[in-house]
Design an enzyme around this catalytic site. Structure first.
Site, PDB file in Angstrom:
ATOM      1  N   ASP A 102       0.840  -1.196   0.000  1.00 23.68           N
ATOM      2  CA  ASP A 102       0.000   0.000   0.000  1.00 23.68           C
ATOM      3  C   ASP A 102       0.872   1.242   0.000  1.00 23.68           C
ATOM      4  O   ASP A 102       2.037   1.208   0.435  1.00 23.68           O
ATOM      5  CB  ASP A 102      -0.878   0.053   1.260  1.00 23.68           C
ATOM      6  CG  ASP A 102      -1.832  -1.117   1.357  1.00 23.68           C
ATOM      7  OD1 ASP A 102      -2.159  -1.704   0.308  1.00 23.68           O
ATOM      8  OD2 ASP A 102      -2.236  -1.434   2.490  1.00 23.68           O
TER       9      ASP A 102
HETATM   10  N1  URA Z   1      -1.231  -5.946   3.776  1.00 19.47           N
HETATM   11  C1  URA Z   1      -1.736  -4.694   3.769  1.00 19.47           C
HETATM   12  O1  URA Z   1      -2.784  -4.440   4.323  1.00 19.47           O
HETATM   13  N2  URA Z   1      -1.035  -3.744   3.153  1.00 19.47           N
HETATM   14  C2  URA Z   1       0.149  -3.942   2.537  1.00 19.47           C
HETATM   15  O2  URA Z   1       0.741  -3.014   2.000  1.00 19.47           O
HETATM   16  C3  URA Z   1       0.662  -5.259   2.559  1.00 19.47           C
HETATM   17  C4  URA Z   1      -0.043  -6.236   3.174  1.00 19.47           C
END
Ligand code: URA
Length: 235
Positions: A102
């Site tokens: 993310d």
């Molecule tokens: N899980 C998430 O919620 N975000 C990420 O960036 C990676 C794994």
């Protein structure tokens, strides 16, 4: 591969620039000057440009310490992407992110030219572990450990059993083997925790190099590449 195509891929110049360079006599293959840009290259032939040896490997895998605020995308019109953090060589060779983090997640992101390796690393069938350090607004309890271990229902899917190790009241290490959209944040939310920070520490056998600061990258060593391949081959 043609000599001019290889040099262009290795970022020596544009196709027309490297053709001019080759015609000028600046490029040698296995010690012999080659002036034909279309010369087919034998595999692993040593190439020099103006007497300097060129690293002709077109297959590369790198680890990036992804900083917060950067998108995991090949390109985006409005925001910076992880591709902006790679030296041009790796973009020119076609390195692509292995899965996604993310925008606000930090830590280990692999980028590779090897599409098959990337596919295997993210395939839930292969169960390659991804380890995250999460901090939350509310304190962890033993019930969270049990809920993660049982497999959490997240509405559109049931997460596979995962591991949650409590580090301190508001910090836990989470180990998952799949990577659905916002998976760890959603798992934590299902237990009543809002994620404050999320940082990926490890993918399979590979830990983020502590020498890399946010935004820094390095190529994997041969041993690290072998360890990754072994991990995906064993599964
Ligand atoms: N899980 C998430 O919620 N975000 C990420 O960036 C990676 C794994």
């Amino acid at each position: 591969m043609r000599l001019d195509a290889l040099l262009a891929r290795l970022g020596v110049g544009t196709r027309s620039e490297v053709q001019r360079l080759i015609r000028s006599g600046a490029v040698a293959v296995a010690g012999e000057t080659v002036r034909d840009p279309g010369r087919a290259l034998p595999p692993e032939a040593p190439v020099t440009v103006r007497g300097q040896a060129l690293d002709t490997r077109t297959g590369r895998t790198v680890m990036l310490h992804k900083p917060a605020g950067v998108l995991t995308a090949a390109r985006d019109a409005r925001a910076g992407t992880v591709m902006d953090l790679l030296p041009p060589l790796y973009r020119s060779l076609g390195c692509m992110p292995v899965g996604r983090l993310d925008k606000d997640t930090t830590g280990l992101l692999l980028l590779t030219t090897d599409g098959e390796l990337a596919h295997r690393l993210i395939s839930p069938k292969r169960e390659i572990e991804k380890v995250y350090l999460a901090t939350t607004d509310t304190a962890f309890t033993d019930a969270d450990v049990t809920a993660f271990g049982a497999g959490l229902a997240l509405g559109d899917f049931v997460a596979k059993p995962a591991r949650l190790d409590i580090v301190d009241a508001h910090t836990a290490r989470v180990t998952v083997t799949e990577g659905k959209y916002h998976q760890v944040r959603r798992m934590l939310a299902a237990c009543g925790h809002e994620t404050l920070t999320l940082h990926r520490e490890r993918v399979g056998p590979l830990a983020l190099d502590p020498a890399l600061g946010p935004g820094q990258m390095r190529e994997l060593t041969g041993e690290e590449c072998n360890a990754l391949r072994e991990a995906v081959d064993q599964t």
